[in-house]
Write an enzyme that holds these catalytic residues in place. Structure first.
Site, PDB file in Angstrom:
ATOM      1  N   SER A  27      34.006  38.965  46.300  1.00  0.00           N
ATOM      2  CA  SER A  27      33.716  39.735  45.083  1.00  0.00           C
ATOM      3  C   SER A  27      32.868  38.966  44.077  1.00  0.00           C
ATOM      4  O   SER A  27      32.294  39.567  43.178  1.00  0.00           O
ATOM      5  CB  SER A  27      35.017  40.169  44.395  1.00  0.00           C
ATOM      6  OG  SER A  27      35.771  39.041  44.025  1.00  0.00           O
ATOM      7  N   ASP A 318      37.535  41.167  34.009  1.00  0.00           N
ATOM      8  CA  ASP A 318      38.885  41.590  34.388  1.00  0.00           C
ATOM      9  C   ASP A 318      39.690  40.327  34.687  1.00  0.00           C
ATOM     10  O   ASP A 318      39.208  39.218  34.456  1.00  0.00           O
ATOM     11  CB  ASP A 318      38.862  42.598  35.557  1.00  0.00           C
ATOM     12  CG  ASP A 318      38.380  41.996  36.872  1.00  0.00           C
ATOM     13  OD1 ASP A 318      38.320  40.744  36.989  1.00  0.00           O
ATOM     14  OD2 ASP A 318      38.069  42.768  37.791  1.00  0.00           O
ATOM     15  N   HIS A 321      37.569  38.199  37.336  1.00  0.00           N
ATOM     16  CA  HIS A 321      36.103  38.093  37.437  1.00  0.00           C
ATOM     17  C   HIS A 321      35.416  37.926  36.075  1.00  0.00           C
ATOM     18  O   HIS A 321      35.804  38.588  35.108  1.00  0.00           O
ATOM     19  CB  HIS A 321      35.539  39.347  38.122  1.00  0.00           C
ATOM     20  CG  HIS A 321      36.149  39.611  39.457  1.00  0.00           C
ATOM     21  ND1 HIS A 321      37.145  40.532  39.641  1.00  0.00           N
ATOM     22  CD2 HIS A 321      35.914  39.059  40.669  1.00  0.00           C
ATOM     23  CE1 HIS A 321      37.499  40.540  40.920  1.00  0.00           C
ATOM     24  NE2 HIS A 321      36.778  39.658  41.566  1.00  0.00           N
TER      25      HIS A 321
END
Ligand SMILES: *[C@@H]1O[C@H](CO)[C@@H](O)[C@H](O)[C@H]1NC(C)=O
Length: 343
Positions: A27, A318, A321
């Site tokens: 990610s 978040d 991240h």
């Protein structure tokens, strides 16, 4: 905002030397491949992408662009790196940049299996498929030249520790000590780069782990430690990074004609987290979306009432991240300190 001088100078100078940017990983660099697969690891909904062009969620785990977008832009390969599985793009778009990364994945097959995301070996299969299509489009000679001169960016590993090893009792942690598990992952990284070399890659950037004990998710869980960083996880990231660094050294000797660099985001990210105001941030301990100050508010989606107004004030978007602003600082740092030799 004043663009760093580096970004203004780069595209002109290097456009010819690196014709394409090709991305593998998790990610930290996925630009939307998970939108096309069946998994719970997704970010194709609001407020993700809130500050992206057109304010649209793309599957990037941020409010805007991610580091590989900025790196591609600096190489003159396009200001965003599209996801290979995104049906709105085709091989002509992927000629100069393409992303095979999948959020949630790891070096370990078990890690990707936990959330049914794309395992690293399959990212390589997609890459081989891409090679075939590029050869069909451009012919053997031109395609091979692009693939050889392209910059290959690899970034993953956090999930192997934070989603797999330290979370699942009776799994990897019952089979391996931390040190053994690190060595197991390093061997997979070695094989991956060797295979990539075997199919033509010559310029490779292998990213290190971030200070993963300082991710807001981990700090929130550390309520006994007053929500400070979990030092144990940071120590593991540092030790693993030393091993990655050694691997890079070894591969440069063993694989003739390859240039691998170890692109380490650890120091810059830790500095941002420890001195947020130096970089213009107000908070590093909590995130803009899913603030994590209250247990159970980890999830970032449109129903989370706590989302901040200005993501530029936060290091993290978040609980796992960084924000776009942090991503840009990391990309600038990586370009200047590790990728400059390819410019
Ligand atoms: C991961 O799975 C693939 C496909 O089944 C396999 O080829 C590979 O050897 C596995 N990797 C490890 C380290 O077990």
């Amino acid at each position: 905002m004043i663009l760093p001088l580096l970004l203004l100078l780069l595209p002109i100078k290097i456009a010819a030397e690196v014709p394409a940017v090709i991305v593998f990983g998790d990610s930290s660099v996925d630009s939307g491949n998970n939108n096309q697969i069946l998994t719970v690891v997704k970010s194709d909904f609001e407020p993700y992408g809130r500050d992206f062009e057109g304010s649209k969620p793309t599957g990037r785990f941020s409010n805007g662009r991610i580091p590989t977008d900025f790196i591609s832009e600096a190489f003159g390969c396009g200001h965003i790196v599209p996801a290979y599985l995104d049906p709105s793009y085709g091989i002509k778009d992927f000629k100069t940049r393409v992303c095979f990364a999948s959020a949630g994945t790891g070096y370990d097959n078990v890690t990707s299996g936990l959330t049914s995301v794309i395992p690293l070996w399959k990212e390589l299969e997609y890459y081989k498929d891409y090679q075939k299509k590029l050869i069909e489009l451009l012919g053997d000679a031109e395609a091979s030249l692009i693939l050889k001169e392209a910059m290959y960016l690899i970034s993953l590993g956090t999930n192997d520790f934070l989603v797999n090893y330290f979370v699942l009792p009776g799994g990897r942690s019952s089979q391996f000590t931390v040190e053994e598990y690190e060595n197991f992952l390093i061997e997979i990284a070695a094989n991956f780069i060797t295979e990539l070399y075997g199919v033509g890659a010559r310029k490779v950037s292998l990213a290190g782990l971030p200070p993963m004990g300082c991710l807001p998710l981990e700090r929130t869980a550390n309520f006994l430690g007053r929500r400070s960083c979990i030092e144990k996880y940071n120590e593991i990231a540092k030790a693993f990074n030393v091993k990655l660094q050694n691997l890079v050294h070894k591969l440069n000797i063993e694989l003739q004609g390859i240039r691998v660099v170890f692109a380490n985001p650890y120091d810059i990210l830790l500095d941002i987290i420890q001195h947020p105001s130096k970089y213009g941030f107000e908070s590093a301990a909590t995130s803009c979306c899913a603030s994590g100050t209250v247990e159970l508010s980890y999830i970032c989606n449109q129903f989370n009432p706590l989302t901040c107004l200005d993501a530029n004030k936060y290091v993290f978007w978040d609980s796992f991240h960084p924000t776009e602003k942090t991503n840009r600082i990391i990309a600038d740092y990586v370009l200047k300190n590790f990728l400059a030799q390819f410019l």
